[in-house]
Write an enzyme that holds these catalytic residues in place. Sequence first.
Site, PDB file in Angstrom:
ATOM      1  N   ARG A  68       0.820  -1.213   0.000  1.00  0.00           N
ATOM      2  CA  ARG A  68       0.000   0.000   0.000  1.00  0.00           C
ATOM      3  C   ARG A  68       0.859   1.270   0.000  1.00  0.00           C
ATOM      4  O   ARG A  68       0.398   2.345  -0.337  1.00  0.00           O
ATOM      5  CB  ARG A  68      -0.971  -0.021   1.189  1.00  0.00           C
ATOM      6  CG  ARG A  68      -2.091   0.983   1.102  1.00  0.00           C
ATOM      7  CD  ARG A  68      -3.377   0.494   1.789  1.00  0.00           C
ATOM      8  NE  ARG A  68      -3.146  -0.129   3.077  1.00  0.00           N
ATOM      9  CZ  ARG A  68      -3.016   0.525   4.242  1.00  0.00           C
ATOM     10  NH1 ARG A  68      -3.055   1.856   4.252  1.00  0.00           N
ATOM     11  NH2 ARG A  68      -2.848  -0.137   5.359  1.00  0.00           N
ATOM     12  N   TYR A 122     -16.089  14.015 -18.370  1.00  0.00           N
ATOM     13  CA  TYR A 122     -16.568  12.633 -18.269  1.00  0.00           C
ATOM     14  C   TYR A 122     -17.721  12.591 -17.272  1.00  0.00           C
ATOM     15  O   TYR A 122     -17.681  13.230 -16.216  1.00  0.00           O
ATOM     16  CB  TYR A 122     -15.417  11.736 -17.833  1.00  0.00           C
ATOM     17  CG  TYR A 122     -15.832  10.347 -17.420  1.00  0.00           C
ATOM     18  CD1 TYR A 122     -16.615   9.548 -18.246  1.00  0.00           C
ATOM     19  CD2 TYR A 122     -15.438   9.833 -16.192  1.00  0.00           C
ATOM     20  CE1 TYR A 122     -17.002   8.283 -17.855  1.00  0.00           C
ATOM     21  CE2 TYR A 122     -15.811   8.559 -15.800  1.00  0.00           C
ATOM     22  CZ  TYR A 122     -16.598   7.797 -16.636  1.00  0.00           C
ATOM     23  OH  TYR A 122     -16.975   6.533 -16.245  1.00  0.00           O
ATOM     24  N   ASP A 187      -7.705  16.894 -17.647  1.00  0.00           N
ATOM     25  CA  ASP A 187      -7.924  15.491 -17.997  1.00  0.00           C
ATOM     26  C   ASP A 187      -7.408  15.304 -19.419  1.00  0.00           C
ATOM     27  O   ASP A 187      -7.988  15.813 -20.374  1.00  0.00           O
ATOM     28  CB  ASP A 187      -9.412  15.140 -17.895  1.00  0.00           C
ATOM     29  CG  ASP A 187      -9.673  13.646 -18.065  1.00  0.00           C
ATOM     30  OD1 ASP A 187      -8.908  12.988 -18.802  1.00  0.00           O
ATOM     31  OD2 ASP A 187     -10.643  13.141 -17.475  1.00  0.00           O
ATOM     32  N   LYS A 212      -7.814   3.671 -20.605  1.00  0.00           N
ATOM     33  CA  LYS A 212      -8.043   3.949 -22.021  1.00  0.00           C
ATOM     34  C   LYS A 212      -6.763   3.790 -22.844  1.00  0.00           C
ATOM     35  O   LYS A 212      -6.240   2.695 -22.970  1.00  0.00           O
ATOM     36  CB  LYS A 212      -8.652   5.343 -22.173  1.00  0.00           C
ATOM     37  CG  LYS A 212     -10.127   5.490 -21.847  1.00  0.00           C
ATOM     38  CD  LYS A 212     -10.627   4.927 -20.574  1.00  0.00           C
ATOM     39  CE  LYS A 212     -12.070   5.263 -20.286  1.00  0.00           C
ATOM     40  NZ  LYS A 212     -12.404   5.095 -18.862  1.00  0.00           N
TER      41      LYS A 212
END
Length: 399
Positions: A68, A122, A187, A212
């Site tokens: 982590r 988005y 973005d 993507k």
Amino acid sequence: MEIPVRSRALATEAVHAGRDDLAGLGLHAPPIDLSTTYPSYDSRGEAARIDAFAETGADPDGPPVYGRLGNPTVARFETALTRLEGTDCAVAFASGMAALSAVLLVRASMGLRHVVAVRPLYGCSDHLLTAGLLGSEVTWTDPAGIEDALRPDTGLVMVESPANPTLAEVDLRAVAHACGSVPLLVDNTFATPVLQRPAEQGARLVLHSATKYLGGHGDVMAGVVACDEELAGRLRQIRFATGGVLHPLAGYLLLRGLSTLPVRVRAASATAAELAGRLAADPRVTRVHYPGIGGAMVAFEVAEDPHEVIAAVRLITPAVSLGSVDTLIQHPASISHRIVNEGDRRDAGVSDRLLRMSVGLEDVEDLWTDLDNALGGNPPRGAGNCATSHRTPAPAIRH
């Protein structure tokens, strides 16, 4: 991990960044480290490194401590993306939304809960801001209104360019100037660093849904933020506290995906530009959206029922998401932007007849044949017969 190198071309960086030390290790392919924890007999040293991380969020020196806190395979991807975007650092997360959530939490932790944002974004990003799920408050504006929308508690300005799904573009340099001292988050999922590097135009944070184009094969979910070291440290602390870590196998797949990113984006962009021109000349299509920067995304509005087009494609895959090697098409008002209020959706240019297509690496004639059949009706004379028959002057396409 990285060996300092002179400035290299983007295509070279895409292949070699994050891998510069492999030859010295006697390896050719990057290793996958699946460990969740790491042995250490120096508990005092570990305590000191954890204290340092708690203070600054800097990557701990020495061997890994716990999954982590960080992972060597994921770190390779982060290093590579840093070099491609031209930033100091990159911090990877389990998804693009986890990455955006971490940014909002970082700013909120500093008492800066207000966000200025430009639509469209988005759909889930829009919803996260509008619903205030993380305690943020948003002011929606157009690019010209950003400066007037800023407040003393504004922690972030957010834009997406080209935007999802209309492919609208903003002048990033002008927007960054309007932000003043407030960090600008761009973005960059649609453009990728192949087409634009927002940090060079004044953005302090560059967000990717790495699911993507960075992954590029539809088989990995991830998000990443490229930024300066100060913000990266805070993002690592949020990632550690919330657990939104990227799995090592995903980090490996992303690093592999980056190696072909320039080739994939340029090839798909050439096909997308050709299809955009053909669609713009087709009377069954009322408007085509294609960005001036180029890219592999095309949005178009149809004269008849868009749901019939979705149902009729055979080669093209009707599916949400984008950026894969195969071509995908979807109806934003039904899927990716369904969660956005209908009025807000339409005000942002997301009409009920809009279709969003992510162009892949198939042959352009095969794709056009599938689109032609799916659009139905009577195509214009010569449709799909010749690659030049549907080239249209730029003004016919909305940029």
